[in-house]
Design a protein around this motif. Structure first.
Motif: not given
Length: 401
Positions: A89, A115, A181, A183, A186-187, A190, A229
């Motif tokens: 995370r 996840e 996928e 996280a 993705d973080d 972004q 994603d």
């Protein structure tokens, strides 16, 4: 007071010993029950010559949603933790995201989504007691100091089109590492697309988080894949800059079938305000959920077509997915499955990809029957041309292969 100091010093020495020893982490990491964890910790403390009676290791409460990331971590490092740990995370910071790591040991990432693996391993007392944080600088520096697996393939997709099945088939091979996928990816993306930092720093950051998830924790892994994603297709140029030699595929499916799936169980692409990246491309003038979601999905298809000339890509329609996974996709990813690998991958097709305890059954007919007038209108208005373009490109490039 001296007793408190002694207890603190005892706990510090124990913590340092555990964090420095993968063997001790293995002994403690097997436990889910806090009482069993503490009992083994006391045994280890005795072996280390520490006062076991003064050792108190009360794990924080289980945190399936990762709320603890917004609090200080029990352990902060300027380097990667030992080999059994993976980033799980992130929390935003002034200089980019910092990442919390959990202990996985040699646990394979077999759950349909990353996840699921995080919740399974993050619940263990070892991960909760010694939740470890590194900032972005430490993450990048660590990538240069550890020999990790280079990615063998990226799986991009339009959502609800078989990408989880691909990930599960690849993950069924024991010496494959598949992060589905995740996280942390993705973080990082972004942050990269919104931070405005120079491209070379974005590249270094993406390479670092991909490397951290590709740690060869068993020592026996031979191939490494990332299932991404759906919105990550917008970041394909960054992936190409960071991994110019890594092949990628883009999966897609008949638009009506994808929209039916989202209407029945809306994903973030269909829910206003759930994904900031898609908010930038959503058309506020579209009144219906079906229409807004279809417009977002069309942009995924358009992005795949737009970025396809960058090279190393393959377009795959859901109708040909199972046949492609027998040979064409593995070959594109640089390997030819042997008989054992073929058998493992084939076995994965008999299970529901998102619920492996259930038997798979093809849902195409059911989804076609569930197409409503609103869905048909949304697809005709927003997706028909995009789908035709990507189909034409797939057919043309397949003919040239």
């Amino acid at each position: 007071m001296s007793g408190d100091l002694t207890t603190q010093a005892n706990a510090q020495r124990f913590r340092d010993a555990v964090l420095a020893s993968p063997q001790l982490q293995e002994r403690l990491g097997v436990f889910y029950d806090p009482a069993e964890f503490e009992a083994e910790a006391r045994v280890i403390a005795g072996e280390l010559g520490l006062d076991a009676d003064s050792l108190s290791l009360d794990p924080p409460a289980p945190d399936p949603l990762g709320i603890s990331r917004f609090m200080d971590a029990p352990v902060t490092l300027d380097h990667w933790p030992s080999i059994g740990w993976l980033p799980v995370r992130s929390v935003s910071g002034l200089d980019g995201p910092s990442f919390d790591w959990a202990w996985f040991g040699d646990h394979a990432l077999r759950e349909p989504l990353f996840e699921g693996s995080v919740r399974r391993m993050g619940m263990r007392p070892l991960s909760r007691v010694y939740r470890t944080r590194t900032d972005l600088a430490a993450l990048i520096a660590g990538a240069a100091q550890e020999d990790t697996l280079e990615p063998d393939g990226f799986v991009f997709h339009m959502s609800r089109c078989g990408s989880t099945l691909v990930a599960q088939m690849l993950a069924a091979v024991p010496h494959h590492v598949v992060a589905s996928e995740a996280a942390p990816i993705d973080d990082m993306l972004q942050w990269a697309v919104s931070s405005g930092v120079p491209l070379d720093h974005q590249v270094a950051a993406l390479r670092a988080i991909v490397a951290a998830l590709g740690r060869n924790r068993t020592g026996a892994a031979r191939r490494y894949f990332l299932k991404l994603d759906a919105w990550h297709i917008f970041a394909l140029p960054l992936f190409r800059a960071a991994f110019p030699d890594t092949p990628w595929i883009f999966l897609y499916r008949q638009p009506e079938e994808v929209v039916v799936s989202h209407v029945g169980m809306p994903g973030v692409h269909f829910v206003t305000g759930m994904l900031s990246v898609t908010e930038a491309i959503a058309d506020d003038s579209i009144a219906s959920m079906e229409g807004r979601g279809a417009a977002v999905l069309a942009r995924y298809l358009d992005a795949a077509v737009e970025h396809f000339p960058s090279g190393r890509g393959m377009l795959v329609n859901y109708t040909e997915l199972l046949a492609a996974m027998r040979s064409v996709i593995p070959a594109h990813f640089g390997f030819s499955p042997d008989s054992d690998e073929q058998a493992a991958m084939l076995a994965a097709t008999t299970r529901h990809s998102k619920a492996p305890d259930q038997t798979f059954s093809d849902d195409t007919a059911r989804k076609r029957a569930a197409v409503t007038p609103a869905i048909a209108t949304a697809v005709d208005s927003h997706m028909r041309e995009s789908y035709a373009r990507i189909e034409a490109l797939r057919i043309a490039t397949s003919a040239m292969a």
